[in-house]
Design an enzyme around this catalytic site. Structure first.
Site, PDB file in Angstrom:
ATOM      1  N   CYS A  10       0.894  -1.089  -0.096  1.00 20.10           N
ATOM      2  CA  CYS A  10      -0.047   0.125   0.119  1.00 20.10           C
ATOM      3  C   CYS A  10       0.980   1.401  -0.081  1.00 20.10           C
ATOM      4  CB  CYS A  10      -1.109  -0.050   1.154  1.00 20.10           C
ATOM      5  SG  CYS A  10      -0.145  -0.023   2.895  1.00 20.10           S
ATOM      6  N   SER A  17      -1.573  -2.803   3.872  1.00 22.94           N
ATOM      7  CA  SER A  17      -0.689  -3.870   3.605  1.00 22.94           C
ATOM      8  C   SER A  17      -0.203  -4.792   4.938  1.00 22.94           C
ATOM      9  CB  SER A  17       0.415  -3.381   2.857  1.00 22.94           C
ATOM     10  OG  SER A  17       1.269  -2.463   3.290  1.00 22.94           O
TER      11      SER A  17
END
Length: 160
Positions: A10, A17
């Site tokens: 991310c 993430s």
């Protein structure tokens, strides 16, 4: 069998993430296949390198039995593309950043979007919950639980 290496990505590597990493680890543990995988997360920016996951994200994840233990790190195109089999971005912006860092078709072929594995939701991205409230963190976890199960299903069926 060689371990399947998956990296979730991310922007800052403090909400989406690391949550995807923890959720996928939970899914593969439940299925008894943890030994078959190496799972990590990273961010396309280095703003939070060395920091733990966002406290709000951790709090919501713990309520579902997921412990976000990883520390944020920046995605390294020189090593991560070579090491990981799959690099899974959380939204279109992350995907575009990863594509810009790719060095050829082999790297591009490793990039996937998290919601492409969703089975129950009709979202085209995992939205960033950072500037929102509790509902945003819960939605992220809903999407990740669904998408991580879909990801494992596709791996087991050799569809990716």
């Amino acid at each position: 069998m060689e371990k399947k290496k998956i990296l979730f990505v991310c922007l800052g590597n403090i909400c989406r993430s690391p949550s995807a990493e923890a959720v996928f680890n939970g899914v593969i543990k439940k299925e008894g296949v943890s030994a078959d995988f190496i799972v990590d997360s990273a961010g396309t920016s280095g703003w939070h390198a060395g920091e733990p996951a966002d406290r709000r994200m951790q709090s919501h994840a713990i309520k579902r039995g997921f412990n976000l233990t990883s520390l944020s790190r920046k995605f390294d195109p020189k090593t991560d593309f070579d090491y990981f089999d799959m690099i899974i971005g959380m939204d279109d912006s992350n995907i575009e950043n990863l594509k810009r860092m790719a060095n050829g078709t082999a790297d591009l072929g490793k990039i996937h979007k998290m919601t492409d594995f969703s089975q129950a939701f009709d979202y085209d991205e995992v939205p960033d919950p950072y500037y929102g409230g509790a509902d945003g963190f819960e939605l992220v976890l809903d999407l990740l639980e669904d998408s991580c199960e879909g990801l494992l299903d596709k791996i087991k069926k050799n569809e990716i």
